[in-house]
Structures are given as C-alpha cells and as structure tokens.
Design an enzyme around this catalytic site. Structure first.
Site, short mmCIF file in Angstrom:
data_model
loop_
_atom_site.label_atom_id
_atom_site.label_comp_id
_atom_site.label_asym_id
_atom_site.label_seq_id
_atom_site.Cartn_x
_atom_site.Cartn_y
_atom_site.Cartn_z
N LYS A 45 0.85 -1.19 0.00
CA LYS A 45 0.00 0.00 0.00
C LYS A 45 0.89 1.24 0.00
CE LYS A 45 -3.52 2.80 0.66
NZ LYS A 45 -4.40 3.09 -0.50
N ASN A 125 4.31 7.35 -5.69
CA ASN A 125 2.92 7.60 -6.08
C ASN A 125 2.67 9.09 -6.19
OD1 ASN A 125 0.19 7.69 -6.47
ND2 ASN A 125 -0.35 6.44 -4.68
N CYS A 128 -2.38 10.07 -5.91
CA CYS A 128 -3.52 9.74 -5.06
C CYS A 128 -4.60 10.80 -5.21
CB CYS A 128 -3.13 9.63 -3.59
SG CYS A 128 -4.61 9.31 -2.59
O1 IRO Z 1 -7.52 6.49 -1.43
C1 IRO Z 1 -6.43 5.90 -1.56
O2 IRO Z 1 -5.77 5.47 -0.59
C2 IRO Z 1 -5.95 5.75 -2.94
C3 IRO Z 1 -4.66 6.04 -3.34
I1 IRO Z 1 -3.21 6.53 -2.06
C4 IRO Z 1 -4.31 5.97 -4.71
O3 IRO Z 1 -3.17 6.23 -5.13
N1 IRO Z 1 -5.28 5.62 -5.58
C5 IRO Z 1 -6.53 5.35 -5.19
O4 IRO Z 1 -7.38 5.03 -6.04
N2 IRO Z 1 -6.86 5.41 -3.87
#
Ligand code: IRO
Length: 309
Positions: A45, A125, A128
């Site tokens: 994650k 990432n 998000c």
């Molecule tokens: O809501 C999230 O944790 C999340 C993340 I960090 C992301 O990079 N992509 C997503 O669809 N949800």
C-alpha cells in the site's frame, strides 16, 4: 511453454501479474498472503509518514462497470513497512514499496528510510486522488518535478513513478519532458480515474461517504484510458522506459491488450479486490492461453506490437 515472466529495470518477476498498490496490501497478513500467492510480486500500500486509518466508510464500492474508492491512504506508516521488507523478500519474488506523502516534504523522508530497507523497487505515487484538499501531484508538472528531483537523489534501487491518467497529448508530453530529465527506471500507469461519481438511483444517494461521494474509478470501465496512457508513454520513450500497465484488467485478454500497447507487466486492483488471490492463477492461465494461440512465446515478444492502421 509460454514464458509469463518479465523483467523491469533488471529485476525479474516470475509472473508479469501483481497487485496494484492499495489492493489487499495494507497489513502484514495481506502482504504475506500475496507472498504465498501466485502473484509475480508483492506491492505495498502507498505509505505515509504516520500510520493512517484513512477516510470514513463506506469508502469502496464495486459495481458491474468497475469500482469507486476513496480510501484516503489507510496504511501502517513507513516505519512498519520498512521493518516488514526483509521478511517479504523471502518469498522469492520482487517487493515493490509504494511511497506516497501528504506533502512534498514527506517524500524524501519516506524514500530515505524505505530505500535503506532495500525493497527490489520503489514506486513513487504521484497520483492519489482521495485526500480532501490535496490535488494530485502528477497533474502539476512543476510540483512533480520538485518531488522527483528530491527522491531521485535518495533512491538507489530501481525507482518508478505511479502516474494519474492524462487525457490530452499535451499533458503526456509535458510529463514526459519532466520524466526524461531524471533517469526514471520504470513507469506505472494509470492510477484510478480521479473524482468520478457513482449514484445509486434506488437509494437516491452516492455510494461512498468521503468527499460527497467523489472517488477514484477503477476496473473495467477505465481500460481504454489506461491503454491510451500506456501507449502514449511507450511511444514518447520509444520503449526505453519499462511500463507497468494498470487499469481495467479483468482477464487475460485485457492483459494482452496492455502488453500490445507497450506494458512489460500488469497490475490488478479492482478484480483482485472482487475475486481474491485466486485471480492470479486465472490470469496466468488465460494470458498463457492467448499468447500460445497467437504464437507468442513470451511477454517480451508481444510488448508494444499493437498495429496502427
Ligand atoms: O484512497 C487511496 O488510498 C488511494 C490512493 I493513495 C491511490 O493512489 N489511488 C486510489 O485510487 N486510492
């Protein structure tokens, strides 16, 4: 025998399929289960400095066309993942650490500690979509460049970027220019299609609680957007930066399409959440079947081979 293994930035993956960051990969138990499964890698994650509970529930909703989520970065915090990495590396497949942050300053902090734990690859990432009040970094080339520059100086394992979907060639080119300046080892696209809205007409209500129901779309309905982004960046870099194709893969044929567009590996989010870990065996079997039928002996052989008319 069809060879479903793949190599990204010199790292060998026993299967080209793996989980997308976020899907069944938050806790130690989930990560160990990925290790024991047929997945070709263990992707964590996306992690933040502090542990997080994430956004209020309901925050994930699956429907026939795909899924919508606004998880809000629930994760154990980078220190816990750094400690887990040595254990996870014992499963004989690459460990990919996904690094996020709530502000630009967080990225170098996390990158340094995670790099010291030596995962096989680090995915940064930039995309998000679900933190209230925080725009996606990947939609701002300048702020993307600031983050990339900082982490590039710190990370010594192969380093990649998880990008949001772009919808205009001008945006592919602008991001491509930034990426080209920093020796990025791999790219992963796409993150979920941010800030969609799903409505349940019976209940006359949105389906997830955070952000008034707005959330990132995944699954079947985003496949053409994902393929377009894979193809666009494959062409910009003429295949020289390996790409992990993510978005809309439900079966072996979807994966084959990603490979044809230029992907070297495939991540699955929605279908993994909906179907569980057995999905990896099914995908391996289906992709092997279609590659054999088409006369390809390996993932590498069909990469980027889609015909233009
Ligand atoms: O809501 C999230 O944790 C999340 C993340 I960090 C992301 O990079 N992509 C997503 O669809 N949800």
């Amino acid at each position: 025998m069809t060879d479903l293994s793949t190599t990204i930035a010199g790292v060998r993956f026993p299967s080209c399929f793996m989980n997308a960051a976020g899907a069944l990969c938050v806790t130690r138990d989930e990560l160990v289960a990925l290790g024991k499964s047929a997945a070709g890698a263990i992707v964590t994650k996306s992690m933040t400095v502090e542990p997080r509970q994430g956004n209020p529930e309901p925050r994930y909703y699956g429907f026939p066309g795909g899924s919508i989520n606004s998880m809000g970065l629930p994760n154990l915090g980078y220190k816990a993942y750094a400690e887990l990495i040595p254990e996870l590396k014992r499963f004989g497949k690459p460990v990919v650490a996904s690094v996020a942050g709530l502000c630009e300053e967080d990225f170098p902090t996390i990158a340094a500690a995670i790099n010291a734990a030596q995962p096989d690859l680090i995915e940064v990432n930039l995309s998000c979509p679900n933190i209230p009040g925080k725009p996606q970094i990947g939609y701002d080339p300048e702020s993307s460049e600031r983050v990339i520059k900082r982490v590039r100086q710190i990370i010594t394992v192969p380093m990649g970027l998880k990008l949001p979907p772009y919808f205009d060639p001008a945006h592919h080119e602008a991001m491509g220019k930034v990426i080209g300046r920093y020796g990025i080892d791999f790219l992963n696209m796409i993150n979920s299609v941010g800030n969609g809205l799903v409505v349940d007409p019976e209940r006359e209500a949105v389906v997830i609680k955070p952000k008034g129901g707005f959330g990132g779309l995944g699954g079947r309905l985003i496949k053409p957007v994902a393929l377009a982004n894979v193809r666009a960046f494959y062409k910009i870099f003429q295949g020289r930066i390996p790409i992990i194709g993510t978005g809309g893969v439900m079966d072996g044929v979807d994966a084959f399409e990603h490979l044809l567009c230029g992907a070297s590996a495939i991540q699955v989010g929605t279908v993994l959440v909906e179907e569980g870990l057995d999905v990896f065996g099914r995908l391996d079997k289906e992709l092997a079947g279609i590659l054999a039928r088409k006369g390809y002996r390996s993932v590498a052989e069909c990469r980027g081979m889609v015909k233009e008319l």
